[in-house]
Scaffold this active site. Structure first.
Site, PDB file in Angstrom:
ATOM      1  N   SER A 145       1.077  -0.551   0.043  1.00  0.00           N
ATOM      2  CA  SER A 145       0.430  -0.238   0.109  1.00  0.00           C
ATOM      3  C   SER A 145       0.699   1.186   0.053  1.00  0.00           C
ATOM      4  O   SER A 145       1.801   1.570  -0.782  1.00  0.00           O
ATOM      5  CB  SER A 145      -1.034  -0.220   1.107  1.00  0.00           C
ATOM      6  OG  SER A 145      -1.896   0.711   0.912  1.00  0.00           O
ATOM      7  N   ASP A 175      -8.887  -6.202  -4.512  1.00  0.00           N
ATOM      8  CA  ASP A 175      -8.314  -4.830  -3.804  1.00  0.00           C
ATOM      9  C   ASP A 175      -9.594  -3.928  -4.705  1.00  0.00           C
ATOM     10  O   ASP A 175      -8.847  -3.936  -5.349  1.00  0.00           O
ATOM     11  CB  ASP A 175      -6.832  -5.209  -3.914  1.00  0.00           C
ATOM     12  CG  ASP A 175      -6.366  -3.506  -3.672  1.00  0.00           C
ATOM     13  OD1 ASP A 175      -7.138  -2.769  -3.134  1.00  0.00           O
ATOM     14  OD2 ASP A 175      -5.283  -3.835  -3.002  1.00  0.00           O
ATOM     15  N   HIS A 212      -8.510  -5.125  -0.311  1.00  0.00           N
ATOM     16  CA  HIS A 212      -6.913  -4.460  -0.236  1.00  0.00           C
ATOM     17  C   HIS A 212      -5.651  -5.284   0.984  1.00  0.00           C
ATOM     18  O   HIS A 212      -4.696  -5.382   0.654  1.00  0.00           O
ATOM     19  CB  HIS A 212      -7.055  -3.305  -0.082  1.00  0.00           C
ATOM     20  CG  HIS A 212      -6.074  -2.268   0.692  1.00  0.00           C
ATOM     21  ND1 HIS A 212      -4.672  -1.610  -0.752  1.00  0.00           N
ATOM     22  CD2 HIS A 212      -5.611  -1.415   1.613  1.00  0.00           C
ATOM     23  CE1 HIS A 212      -3.675  -1.546  -0.331  1.00  0.00           C
ATOM     24  NE2 HIS A 212      -3.994  -0.955   0.996  1.00  0.00           N
TER      25      HIS A 212
END
Lengths: 392, 196
Positions: free
Chosen positions: A157, A322, A355
């Site tokens: 991320s 995600d 995610h």
């Protein structure tokens, strides 16, 4: 509390702190005259300092990536699934470094630490940070630790964005770059979610223009809301359906606004826990750093030109469910690297976990990530052997 | 290395850039990288193969060939290679077009369904042929678009794909006198070098 430390854990670890006196010039035009970085290390640095791996943390992360601080800890560090002896990032082979980013609230200098000039908490006066600023500060930490070149810089991320920025800004200082569940820049939708999170904090009556420390309070409700919104984007529709469905806490409707559905209860709980452990100013600052991230901007908005700068090898990974940073976003990075003729491998992990999958123990993910890191470790060890053979 | 891969590697010059469609465990790319300093990428969807490529240090991208090669520009690679996968894709004609678009040249291998043994198996036993080059039963075969040497060459001719070189070999990966004379009857595996 761990009854006993698991065999594949790095065990009890202690954070370290380094004070930096050299001023750090920031992208916003301001300068941080001095600052502290708190970090942890796992494993042993080899004789030529070639087995070091840097872990960059995500939005709500920090330096405590693996192991336990005490036997009383309920949980290990945030990436304990991947870091430890025999794990994907094998601490028997790598020297792993993870730090709390500047502007954070877990020990590194940030809005909640004391501004030496005023003797008061920095609060809203702490300068705005960018991904690039973080990388510059991480370079200084590498220098302190005697690491000229990382075997790999790794992140998921927002951590993946830092890894990517490393490869562009300091190509000679890393051999591999691992970018997981990231994007080359945020979309309008990503920024929109961040803005909702920020507004919920900024409009909380307890925010006091960011100087809530002086009022002995904090924008609890704002932080809870911010986290609730964020958390929805970390999970997938499927993951939520599987985890909660439409389950009711009490088994029947109450026709009111108290918690009724399990998903409401979960989100409120997550928000509540988060609000107690995270600083609101840090949350504001880190979401802005995300919004500003766009390495192509320095190269006339051409991502391919930006991605022609790195000389390291890349592993890019994404997760099918995600929707915060969807696989298409990772493929933008991959396509740019292929266009630039860089060495890159890409895997798209099939999972309903959304995610957050990058933090989880998903067999396919662990297998592929592990295979790649195995090769990185082999390269490090082969290069040492060849150096020793030449010397002999 | 498999003999058909050896044959292909003979066709690829030093320092070429490559795209290997369905690259398997990365054997060909690894060998060419080491011996001919080639650079390039494999495309693959099988997890075990991806892991094997990662360990070997072969660049591999998880990408389904049936989704096309739209992410690669025209003429991006010197060679686009596809071994034993043409018969397994949804639209062999489209992937062939994509190969000659993305590569300056393309190298393709496939099992020849016109081989005498396949013909006689079907003719005499009345059942779908099973052999060492076609080891599947009709219900579990990934080979959904089998073709013959004749089919392939006719297709290339009709669609302006130029055949630069052809090799047909038998199951022992040898190219005999009969296979040279009657490739569609005596070749078990066909290997082509083509361009747009």
């Amino acid at each position: 509390m761990p009854q006993q430390i698991p065999a594949d854990s790095v065990g009890l670890v202690e954070p370290k702190n380094h004070h930096f006196d050299t001023p750090l010039e920031l992208e916003c035009g301001r300068t941080l005259p001095a600052y502290d970085l708190v970090y942890e290390t796992y494993g042993t640095l080899n004789s030529n300092a070639s087995n070091a791996v840097l872990i960059c943390h995500a939005l709500s992360g920090h330096h405590h990536a693996a192991g336990y601080h005490s036997m009383a800890d309920k949980r290990p560090g945030w990436w304990d699934t991947c870091i430890g002896p025999g794990k994907v990032i094998d601490t028997n082979r790598f020297f792993v470094v993870c730090l709390n980013n500047l502007g954070g609230c877990h020990g590194s200098s940030g809005p909640s630490s004391i501004n030496p000039e005023t003797g008061q908490p920095w609060g809203p006066d702490f300068p705005m940070m960018t991904i690039k600023d973080w990388v510059n500060s991480q370079v200084r930490l590498a220098d302190v630790l005697g690491i000229q070149r990382w075997a790999a810089v790794i992140g998921g991320s927002m951590g993946g964005m830092q890894a990517l920025q490393w490869s562009i800004d300091y190509p000679e200082r890393l051999s591999h770059c691992v970018v997981i569940a990231a994007a080359p820049k945020l979309s309008a939708q990503n920024i929109a979610f961040n803005e909702v999170a920020r507004q919920s904090i900024l409009t909380d009556p307890n925010f006091h223009g960011g100087r809530y420390y002086l009022h002995d309070t904090y924008p609890r409700q704002g932080l809870i809301l911010a986290r609730m919104v964020g958390h929805i984007t970390y999970l997938s529709d499927d993951a939520m359906r599987m985890k909660f469905g439409r389950d009711l806490r009490a088994g029947r409707f109450h026709y009111g606004f108290d918690v009724e559905f399990q998903v409401e209860s979960y989100l409120r709980h997550q928000g509540e826990v988060f609000s107690r452990n995270f600083d609101a100013n840090t949350y504001l600052l880190m979401t802005k750093a995300l919004d500003y991230f766009d390495p192509a901007r320095e190269f006339e908005d051409n991502l391919e030109t930006a991605l022609a700068q790195p000389s390291c090898k890349f592993l890019v990974m994404s997760f099918t469910s995600d929707w915060r940073f969807a696989p298409e976003r990772s493929r933008e990075i991959v396509d740019g690297l292929v266009h630039a003729g860089r060495d890159v491998s890409y895997a798209e992990i099939d999972t309903p976990k959304g995610h957050d999958a990058f933090l989880l123990d998903i067999p396919e993910y662990v297998k592929l990530f592990g295979a790649y890191m195995h090769r990185v470790a082999n390269e490090v060890e082969n290069s040492i052997n060849s150096v020793e053979n030449t010397n002999a | 290395m498999r003999d058909d891969l050896q044959l292909i590697s003979d066709w690829i010059p030093q320092g070429a850039t490559l795209l290997d469609l369905g690259c398997g465990d990365g054997t060909l790319l690894a060998w060419l990288g080491e011996h001919k300093q080639t650079r390039g990428y494999g495309l693959e969807i099988n997890q075990d193969n991806l892991a094997a490529c990662f360990e070997k240090g072969v660049n591999v991208l998880e990408q389904d060939l049936d989704a096309g090669l739209g992410n690669f520009q025209d003429g991006r690679f010197d060679y686009v290679v596809m071994t034993q996968a043409l018969q397994a894709v949804l639209r062999p004609d489209q992937i062939l077009n994509e190969m000659v678009r993305v590569g300056r040249e393309a190298i393709i291998t496939f099992p020849n369904f016109g081989h005498w043994w396949v013909r006689s198996y079907l003719a005499l036993r009345g059942r779908m042929p099973v052999s060492s080059t076609l080891p599947y039963e009709w219900y579990n075969t990934p080979n959904i678009h089998l073709c013959t040497v004749q089919d392939f060459e006719t297709h290339c001719y009709k669609h302006n794909v130029r055949i630069l070189e052809r090799q047909v070999i038998n199951r022992h990966h040898r190219s005999g006198f009969l296979a040279k004379l009657w490739p569609n009857l005596f070749g078990e595996i066909a290997i082509y070098r083509v361009k747009a």
